[in-house]
Design a protein around this motif. Structure first.
Motif, PDB file in Angstrom:
ATOM      1  N   VAL A   1       0.845  -1.203   0.000  1.00  0.00           N
ATOM      2  CA  VAL A   1       0.000   0.000   0.000  1.00  0.00           C
ATOM      3  C   VAL A   1       0.876   1.247   0.000  1.00  0.00           C
ATOM      4  O   VAL A   1       0.623   2.205  -0.738  1.00  0.00           O
ATOM      5  N   SER A   2       1.925   1.224   0.815  1.00  0.00           N
ATOM      6  CA  SER A   2       2.836   2.367   0.912  1.00  0.00           C
ATOM      7  C   SER A   2       3.506   2.640  -0.434  1.00  0.00           C
ATOM      8  O   SER A   2       3.603   3.792  -0.869  1.00  0.00           O
ATOM      9  N   ARG A   3       3.966   1.579  -1.112  1.00  0.00           N
ATOM     10  CA  ARG A   3       4.598   1.734  -2.430  1.00  0.00           C
ATOM     11  C   ARG A   3       3.617   2.345  -3.423  1.00  0.00           C
ATOM     12  O   ARG A   3       3.968   3.220  -4.206  1.00  0.00           O
ATOM     13  N   ARG A   4       2.371   1.867  -3.380  1.00  0.00           N
ATOM     14  CA  ARG A   4       1.355   2.371  -4.307  1.00  0.00           C
ATOM     15  C   ARG A   4       1.071   3.855  -4.069  1.00  0.00           C
ATOM     16  O   ARG A   4       1.068   4.655  -5.008  1.00  0.00           O
ATOM     17  N   VAL A   5       0.841   4.206  -2.804  1.00  0.00           N
ATOM     18  CA  VAL A   5       0.515   5.598  -2.452  1.00  0.00           C
ATOM     19  C   VAL A   5       1.653   6.533  -2.872  1.00  0.00           C
ATOM     20  O   VAL A   5       1.423   7.592  -3.461  1.00  0.00           O
ATOM     21  N   ASN A   6       2.901   6.123  -2.578  1.00  0.00           N
ATOM     22  CA  ASN A   6       4.059   6.958  -2.922  1.00  0.00           C
ATOM     23  C   ASN A   6       4.208   7.125  -4.431  1.00  0.00           C
ATOM     24  O   ASN A   6       4.485   8.222  -4.920  1.00  0.00           O
ATOM     25  N   ALA A   7       4.021   6.008  -5.165  1.00  0.00           N
ATOM     26  CA  ALA A   7       4.183   6.062  -6.622  1.00  0.00           C
ATOM     27  C   ALA A   7       3.113   6.932  -7.259  1.00  0.00           C
ATOM     28  O   ALA A   7       3.410   7.778  -8.110  1.00  0.00           O
ATOM     29  N   VAL A   8       1.852   6.747  -6.843  1.00  0.00           N
ATOM     30  CA  VAL A   8       0.740   7.536  -7.402  1.00  0.00           C
ATOM     31  C   VAL A   8       0.938   9.019  -7.103  1.00  0.00           C
ATOM     32  O   VAL A   8       0.725   9.881  -7.955  1.00  0.00           O
ATOM     33  N   SER A   9       1.378   9.316  -5.887  1.00  0.00           N
ATOM     34  CA  SER A   9       1.620  10.704  -5.488  1.00  0.00           C
ATOM     35  C   SER A   9       2.748  11.316  -6.325  1.00  0.00           C
ATOM     36  O   SER A   9       2.647  12.460  -6.789  1.00  0.00           O
ATOM     37  N   GLU A  10       3.838  10.544  -6.515  1.00  0.00           N
ATOM     38  CA  GLU A  10       4.974  11.065  -7.298  1.00  0.00           C
ATOM     39  C   GLU A  10       4.576  11.304  -8.746  1.00  0.00           C
ATOM     40  O   GLU A  10       4.948  12.319  -9.340  1.00  0.00           O
ATOM     41  N   VAL A  11       3.806  10.379  -9.322  1.00  0.00           N
ATOM     42  CA  VAL A  11       3.347  10.547 -10.700  1.00  0.00           C
ATOM     43  C   VAL A  11       2.535  11.836 -10.840  1.00  0.00           C
ATOM     44  O   VAL A  11       2.743  12.639 -11.754  1.00  0.00           O
ATOM     45  N   SER A  12       1.618  12.043  -9.894  1.00  0.00           N
ATOM     46  CA  SER A  12       0.750  13.217  -9.936  1.00  0.00           C
ATOM     47  C   SER A  12       1.572  14.509  -9.863  1.00  0.00           C
ATOM     48  O   SER A  12       1.366  15.443 -10.642  1.00  0.00           O
ATOM     49  N   GLU A  13       2.525  14.561  -8.935  1.00  0.00           N
ATOM     50  CA  GLU A  13       3.362  15.763  -8.767  1.00  0.00           C
ATOM     51  C   GLU A  13       4.243  16.004  -9.998  1.00  0.00           C
ATOM     52  O   GLU A  13       4.376  17.138 -10.478  1.00  0.00           O
ATOM     53  N   ASN A  14       4.868  14.910 -10.491  1.00  0.00           N
ATOM     54  CA  ASN A  14       5.761  15.043 -11.654  1.00  0.00           C
ATOM     55  C   ASN A  14       5.005  15.494 -12.898  1.00  0.00           C
ATOM     56  O   ASN A  14       5.476  16.337 -13.650  1.00  0.00           O
ATOM     57  N   ALA A  15       3.818  14.906 -13.115  1.00  0.00           N
ATOM     58  CA  ALA A  15       3.016  15.264 -14.294  1.00  0.00           C
ATOM     59  C   ALA A  15       2.597  16.734 -14.236  1.00  0.00           C
ATOM     60  O   ALA A  15       2.661  17.452 -15.242  1.00  0.00           O
ATOM     61  N   LYS A  16       2.201  17.185 -13.050  1.00  0.00           N
ATOM     62  CA  LYS A  16       1.787  18.586 -12.891  1.00  0.00           C
ATOM     63  C   LYS A  16       2.962  19.531 -13.160  1.00  0.00           C
ATOM     64  O   LYS A  16       2.827  20.537 -13.862  1.00  0.00           O
ATOM     65  N   ARG A  17       4.132  19.190 -12.609  1.00  0.00           N
ATOM     66  CA  ARG A  17       5.320  20.045 -12.794  1.00  0.00           C
ATOM     67  C   ARG A  17       5.745  20.052 -14.260  1.00  0.00           C
ATOM     68  O   ARG A  17       6.137  21.097 -14.804  1.00  0.00           O
ATOM     69  N   MET A  18       5.668  18.892 -14.925  1.00  0.00           N
ATOM     70  CA  MET A  18       6.033  18.832 -16.345  1.00  0.00           C
ATOM     71  C   MET A  18       5.113  19.698 -17.179  1.00  0.00           C
ATOM     72  O   MET A  18       5.561  20.398 -18.094  1.00  0.00           O
ATOM     73  N   ASP A  19       3.818  19.691 -16.875  1.00  0.00           N
ATOM     74  CA  ASP A  19       2.849  20.545 -17.589  1.00  0.00           C
ATOM     75  C   ASP A  19       3.249  22.016 -17.502  1.00  0.00           C
ATOM     76  O   ASP A  19       3.219  22.751 -18.490  1.00  0.00           O
ATOM     77  N   GLU A  20       3.602  22.434 -16.256  1.00  0.00           N
ATOM     78  CA  GLU A  20       3.989  23.845 -16.040  1.00  0.00           C
ATOM     79  C   GLU A  20       5.237  24.196 -16.851  1.00  0.00           C
ATOM     80  O   GLU A  20       5.295  25.243 -17.513  1.00  0.00           O
ATOM     81  N   LEU A  21       6.237  23.318 -16.801  1.00  0.00           N
ATOM     82  CA  LEU A  21       7.497  23.581 -17.505  1.00  0.00           C
ATOM     83  C   LEU A  21       7.302  23.550 -19.028  1.00  0.00           C
ATOM     84  O   LEU A  21       7.916  24.347 -19.749  1.00  0.00           O
ATOM     85  N   LEU A  22       6.460  22.640 -19.515  1.00  0.00           N
ATOM     86  CA  LEU A  22       6.211  22.545 -20.955  1.00  0.00           C
ATOM     87  C   LEU A  22       5.483  23.784 -21.475  1.00  0.00           C
ATOM     88  O   LEU A  22       5.731  24.241 -22.596  1.00  0.00           O
ATOM     89  N   GLU A  23       4.610  24.337 -20.640  1.00  0.00           N
ATOM     90  CA  GLU A  23       3.904  25.570 -21.006  1.00  0.00           C
ATOM     91  C   GLU A  23       4.914  26.703 -21.190  1.00  0.00           C
ATOM     92  O   GLU A  23       4.855  27.468 -22.162  1.00  0.00           O
ATOM     93  N   ASN A  24       5.885  26.801 -20.267  1.00  0.00           N
ATOM     94  CA  ASN A  24       6.938  27.820 -20.382  1.00  0.00           C
ATOM     95  C   ASN A  24       7.856  27.545 -21.580  1.00  0.00           C
ATOM     96  O   ASN A  24       8.354  28.469 -22.219  1.00  0.00           O
ATOM     97  N   TYR A  25       8.053  26.254 -21.865  1.00  0.00           N
ATOM     98  CA  TYR A  25       8.898  25.866 -23.005  1.00  0.00           C
ATOM     99  C   TYR A  25       8.264  26.348 -24.316  1.00  0.00           C
ATOM    100  O   TYR A  25       8.935  26.870 -25.194  1.00  0.00           O
ATOM    101  N   ARG A  26       6.937  26.169 -24.410  1.00  0.00           N
ATOM    102  CA  ARG A  26       6.200  26.630 -25.607  1.00  0.00           C
ATOM    103  C   ARG A  26       6.359  28.143 -25.796  1.00  0.00           C
ATOM    104  O   ARG A  26       6.442  28.639 -26.915  1.00  0.00           O
ATOM    105  N   ARG A  27       6.355  28.850 -24.681  1.00  0.00           N
ATOM    106  CA  ARG A  27       6.467  30.321 -24.750  1.00  0.00           C
ATOM    107  C   ARG A  27       7.920  30.774 -24.862  1.00  0.00           C
ATOM    108  O   ARG A  27       8.201  31.976 -24.828  1.00  0.00           O
TER     109      ARG A  27
END
Length: 287
Positions: A198-224
């Motif tokens: 359960v701990s592995r799952r929670v940590n992995a899902v949380s990391e995916v969510s944070e990384n995906a959100k941060r990548m979206d922000e950086l990609l938006e700046n990359y486009r600009r």
């Protein structure tokens, strides 16, 4: 003194039981008992120290939460650590006594996982190299019941296992008590593995969510064309990390096939990950 008399080779169970009764009868019983026991466990006489450890384990079995709370304080744990530490009594404590003390502390980490100070004390002993590896707990000794069991414990959800354990514990045959102890230990191991899953799952899902959100922000700046060289490095590092998270999610999904809710959570995280990776490839790699 009678319960820990080194001149008597066998345990004096009558005196040990009377000692436990006295601990339970007195409000300050656990505090005074542990002071006395610490002194006896530190005895240079091996027989006295071993008898005192038996008394300690019997108290853990019979003296309830007040005793458990007092023994889980650093004040008492430090007295046990002194028996193992070469800076204190570890120089002259016998190997047999040190081995029993290590067993006792390790068994408490299993049975009282909520007591953080016990966990910390044991981990410190391992970090300092005083304890090289976890001891194998003897099968002929019933350990104290966990206090309290986590919700949704296997014993709560598996009625057959719970009934079998109750029957074995009521038996007076040594082989039944050994079977009960094996059942308890295997169930604890099962619960620990389930908890780690359960701990592995929670940590992995949380990391995916944070990384995906941060990548979206950086990609938006990359486009600009507003991305600094440092942020470009961060974006590349996030992409590489997300690539490594994919096989982890597949592994977690295969572990969670029996749990629909957990599986849905992992698949949702995998969708986020796929979108983030696809977005990176389109925008940065021009694929």
């Amino acid at each position: 003194d009678k319960a820990t008399d080194p001149s008597v080779p066998e345990e004096n169970w009558e005196c040990i039981q009377r000692f436990c009764d006295q601990v339970n009868a007195d409000t300050a019983g656990p505090l005074f008992a542990l002071r006395l026991l610490a002194h006896k466990i530190q005895s240079p006489q091996e027989g006295e120290a071993l008898h005192a450890l038996t008394v300690l384990e019997t108290c853990v079995n019979n003296c309830g939460d007040r005793f458990h709370s007092e023994m889980a304080k650093f004040r008492f744990l430090n007295e046990l650590i002194k028996v193992l530490s070469p800076k204190y009594y570890g120089i002259w404590s016998s190997e047999k006594v040190k081995s029993r003390v290590t067993e006792v502390i390790f068994s408490w980490t299993v049975w009282f996982p909520q007591e953080v100070k016990i966990q910390d004390a044991y981990q410190m002993l391992k970090k300092q190299g005083i304890v090289k590896e976890d001891p194998k707990l003897p099968e002929d000794k019933i350990l104290p019941p966990p206090s309290p069991r986590p919700q949704n414990s296997i014993f709560d959800t598996d009625e057959e296992k719970s009934k079998l354990l109750a029957r074995l514990l009521k038996s007076s045959h040594p082989e039944d008590l050994q079977a009960a102890n094996r059942l308890i230990q295997s169930t604890i191991k099962e619960e620990q593995e389930k908890s780690a899953q359960v701990s592995r799952r929670v940590n992995a899902v949380s990391e995916v969510s944070e990384n995906a959100k941060r990548m979206d922000e950086l990609l938006e700046n990359y486009r600009r064309r507003e991305l600094s060289p440092a942020d470009q490095e961060t974006l590349q590092a996030l992409f590489q990390r997300c690539e490594k998270l994919r096989p982890l999610l597949f592994r977690l999904a295969s572990e969670a096939v029996a749990d629909e809710e957990a599986l849905a959570e992992i698949l949702q995280a995998n969708d986020k990950l796929s979108q983030a990776l696809g977005q990176y490839r389109r925008v940065v790699a021009g694929q």
